[in-house]
Design an enzyme around this catalytic site. Structure first.
Site, PDB file in Angstrom:
ATOM      1  N   GLY A 169       0.897  -1.407   0.055  1.00 21.52           N
ATOM      2  CA  GLY A 169      -0.133   0.036  -0.054  1.00 21.52           C
ATOM      3  C   GLY A 169       0.870   1.199  -0.101  1.00 21.52           C
ATOM      4  O   GLY A 169       0.275   2.423  -0.165  1.00 21.52           O
ATOM      5  N   ARG A 196       4.452  -9.279  -8.712  1.00 21.43           N
ATOM      6  CA  ARG A 196       4.425  -8.164  -9.837  1.00 21.43           C
ATOM      7  C   ARG A 196       3.349  -7.303  -9.162  1.00 21.43           C
ATOM      8  O   ARG A 196       2.570  -7.543  -8.606  1.00 21.43           O
ATOM      9  CB  ARG A 196       4.265  -8.390 -11.194  1.00 21.43           C
ATOM     10  CG  ARG A 196       5.275  -9.564 -11.876  1.00 21.43           C
ATOM     11  CD  ARG A 196       4.952  -9.689 -13.329  1.00 21.43           C
ATOM     12  NE  ARG A 196       6.134 -10.662 -13.925  1.00 21.43           N
ATOM     13  CZ  ARG A 196       7.045 -10.444 -14.300  1.00 21.43           C
ATOM     14  NH1 ARG A 196       7.466  -9.116 -14.158  1.00 21.43           N
ATOM     15  NH2 ARG A 196       8.263 -11.128 -14.854  1.00 21.43           N
ATOM     16  N   ALA A 197       3.480  -5.927  -9.945  1.00 18.15           N
ATOM     17  CA  ALA A 197       2.321  -4.967  -9.563  1.00 18.15           C
ATOM     18  C   ALA A 197       1.157  -5.450 -10.280  1.00 18.15           C
ATOM     19  O   ALA A 197       1.160  -5.632 -11.280  1.00 18.15           O
ATOM     20  CB  ALA A 197       2.987  -3.619  -9.957  1.00 18.15           C
ATOM     21  N   ILE A 198       0.047  -5.099  -9.453  1.00 15.35           N
ATOM     22  CA  ILE A 198      -1.284  -5.195 -10.067  1.00 15.35           C
ATOM     23  C   ILE A 198      -1.738  -3.872  -9.968  1.00 15.35           C
ATOM     24  O   ILE A 198      -2.244  -3.451 -10.932  1.00 15.35           O
ATOM     25  CB  ILE A 198      -2.040  -6.318  -9.088  1.00 15.35           C
ATOM     26  CG1 ILE A 198      -1.518  -7.633  -9.066  1.00 15.35           C
ATOM     27  CG2 ILE A 198      -3.592  -6.209  -9.579  1.00 15.35           C
ATOM     28  CD1 ILE A 198      -1.959  -8.482  -7.809  1.00 15.35           C
ATOM     29  N   THR A 199      -1.934  -3.152  -8.974  1.00 17.09           N
ATOM     30  CA  THR A 199      -2.223  -2.065  -8.955  1.00 17.09           C
ATOM     31  C   THR A 199      -1.451  -0.751  -8.497  1.00 17.09           C
ATOM     32  O   THR A 199      -1.676   0.312  -8.728  1.00 17.09           O
ATOM     33  CB  THR A 199      -3.363  -1.632  -8.032  1.00 17.09           C
ATOM     34  OG1 THR A 199      -3.147  -2.065  -6.580  1.00 17.09           O
ATOM     35  CG2 THR A 199      -4.737  -2.683  -8.360  1.00 17.09           C
ATOM     36  N   ASP A 257     -10.228  -8.074  -0.316  1.00 16.42           N
ATOM     37  CA  ASP A 257      -8.774  -8.579   0.204  1.00 16.42           C
ATOM     38  C   ASP A 257      -9.399  -9.352   1.370  1.00 16.42           C
ATOM     39  O   ASP A 257      -9.305  -8.708   2.680  1.00 16.42           O
ATOM     40  CB  ASP A 257      -7.831  -7.723   0.505  1.00 16.42           C
ATOM     41  CG  ASP A 257      -6.671  -8.476   0.543  1.00 16.42           C
ATOM     42  OD1 ASP A 257      -6.519  -9.897   0.620  1.00 16.42           O
ATOM     43  OD2 ASP A 257      -5.447  -7.856   0.744  1.00 16.42           O
TER      44      ASP A 257
END
Length: 505
Positions: A169, A196-199, A257
């Site tokens: 975050g 890996r980056a998602i958002t 989540d």
């Protein structure tokens, strides 16, 4: 019914049937069938999608995702039969009604999920039921163990084996690039699998990929870790806890989540790579996943409790997450910033302090240092160049250039400086706004895209001085990033005008 096999390049597990064939088999949209490859007699199950035009009569088209389990070839003869409803459906409905999963029920659900017996809608129903009604600690332990059992596991003869994790975050979180070499340089093993980056603007695997390949098998991870002391690899390339990856894929569109799922997801990866010692970073504050210290303590206690059940010693660090770690956001910018610190150059205090704090906890937990001296020892490893040497060893064993330097990472040629609109102190930065700007600029796909934050909270700025500089590899990307910056006010300076509201008269 026997049909001829065709394939379609999509990852979603599915079999496409012509509507005439589907009627003869006796299945409807969303039903499941068993697929048997005549040549090998190997059988799997898959959900049905019915079409009049995409698949001709006498042919069945399966996705590549389905064929991962079938291992068939185009043109093979296959037998299709209607399949009974799996037992998992009743267990999922039980959770919808507020019930509790048993160990056996959890095992069945994860097995059906991993073998593509459950359809996407059924997996979504499971995730939603667990989110709404929650999982108690017994259920979380069951889920963790079954996710580990769903894939490959690594066992090391040398102990202890350390791991670290961040709840996430916070933009600019590049500390793994410092923590892993510090821990490995101390003589400990740390097989770090990352995402890996998602958002976000760059996951740890994205950053490491700018330095070396990150896709390896479980066996390769073990061998490299034993030789170099540590690795930083992409967990998604392995068959480690694959059921967890599947659940995360279906959680993402829902933007949920579930707490129990998050706990199991974290600990399953640690358990599967053979870790017995784990440090977990829990950032708190505006824009993070955990709003305040009280909630951070609750999460920490849950992780420690779960770790005890699994035989993993866990300690958590509740950290400030209200502003970025370091000053750079974006793949090349972050890699350069991390390597610069390892090279002994002066860097952002937030990056140095957080890195040595997390690494220091691991050193104390494993007896490498005494109590309250871990951070100092970690800093000493960096200052003496041991962490840099170890990082270059890790880069080399993963197939990268061991002579790489922090100056080897170009940024995008298209730039824009966001100036301060007034004099004053920076009162806050918006983490999510900075992430949105960096992503609009092209990160993490474009490694040279991102931003540099000139001023952080508490620092004074004069009108016209730069607050942040945006970098992009493509002009149209820069235009989008500028638009994002102008509407999101990523850096707030005291006294600045945020919005003017006029009457309609």
């Amino acid at each position: 019914m026997n049909l001829i096999l065709d394939m379609i390049d999509i990852s979603t597990p599915v079999i496409l049937l012509n509507d005439t064939d589907a009627r003869q088999i006796g299945v409807l949209e969303g039903d499941r069938v068993t697929i048997t490859r005549i040549k090998t007699k190997h059988t799997i199950a898959a959900p049905v999608s019915i079409t009049k035009t995409l698949t001709s009569q006498g042919t069945a088209t399966i996705s590549l995702g389905t064929n991962e389990n079938l291992a068939a070839e185009k043109g093979d003869e296959i037998e299709i039969r209607a399949a009974p409803r799996p037992a998992s459906i009743a267990f999922i409905r039980k959770k919808m009604d507020g019930g509790k999963f048993t160990r056996e029920e959890t095992a069945t659900i994860i097995s059906d999920m991993s073998s593509n017996v459950l359809s996407p809608s059924e997996i979504t129903a499971y995730i939603t039921a667990a989110y709404i009604n929650g999982l108690d600690m017994d259920e979380v332990e069951f889920l963790t163990r079954e996710m580990v059992a769903s894939g490959e596991q690594i066992t090391f003869s040398k102990k202890p084996v350390v791991d670290k994790h961040s709840i996430g975050g916070v933009p600019g979180n590049k500390i793994t690039l410092l923590v892993v070499p510090v821990i490995a340089a101390s003589g400990l093993l740390i097989p770090k699998t990352s995402s890996r980056a998602i958002t976000g603007a760059g996951g740890t695997a994205d950053l490491m990929e700018a330095l070396a390949p990150v896709a390896f098998s479980a066996a390769e991870i073990k061998t490299m870790t034993e030789k170099a002391g540590g690795v930083i690899v992409w967990g998604g390339a392995t068959n480690i806890a694959p059921a967890d990856d599947m659940i995360v894929t279906y959680e993402y569109p829902l933007k949920i989540d579930a707490r129990g799922q998050m706990l199991a997801s974290i600990m399953a990866k640690k358990m599967a790579v053979g870790s017995d010692t784990c440090v977990i970073d829990i950032p708190i504050g505006p824009g993070t996943k955990i709003p305040d210290e009280a909630e951070g303590r609750v999460l920490a206690n849950e992780l420690i409790t779960l770790g005890n059940r699994l035989g993993i010693r866990v300690e958590c660090a509740v950290t400030f997450g209200g502003s970025p770690i370091g000053r750079n956001i974006g793949v090349n910018l972050e890699v350069s910033e991390a390597l610069s610190l390892l090279e002994g150059k002066r860097g952002a205090n937030s990056l140095v302090q957080k890195s040595v704090a997390i690494a220091g906890i691991a050193l104390e937990m494993t007896g490498k240092t005494g109590a309250d001296s871990g951070a100092e020892a970690a800093y000493d490893i960096i200052k003496k160049g041991k962490a840099l040497k170890k990082m270059l060893d890790i880069i080399e064993i993963q197939g990268g250039d061991p002579k790489v330097k922090s100056t080897d990472f170009p940024v995008g040629e298209h730039t824009f400086v966001v100036p301060a609109a007034s004099d004053g102190y920076v009162v806050s930065v918006k983490n999510q706004a900075l992430i949105s700007i960096a992503r609009a600029a092209g990160s993490p796909v474009d490694h040279g895209a991102g931003l540099h934050l000139h001023k952080k909270p508490g620092e004074y700025v004069k009108r016209g001085e730069p607050l942040l500089t945006i970098y992009a590899e493509r002009g149209w990307r820069l235009t989008r990033a500028i638009e994002e910056a102008r509407t999101s006010y990523p850096v707030l300076v005291e006294g600045m005008l945020l919005e003017r509201i006029s009457s309609n008269r």
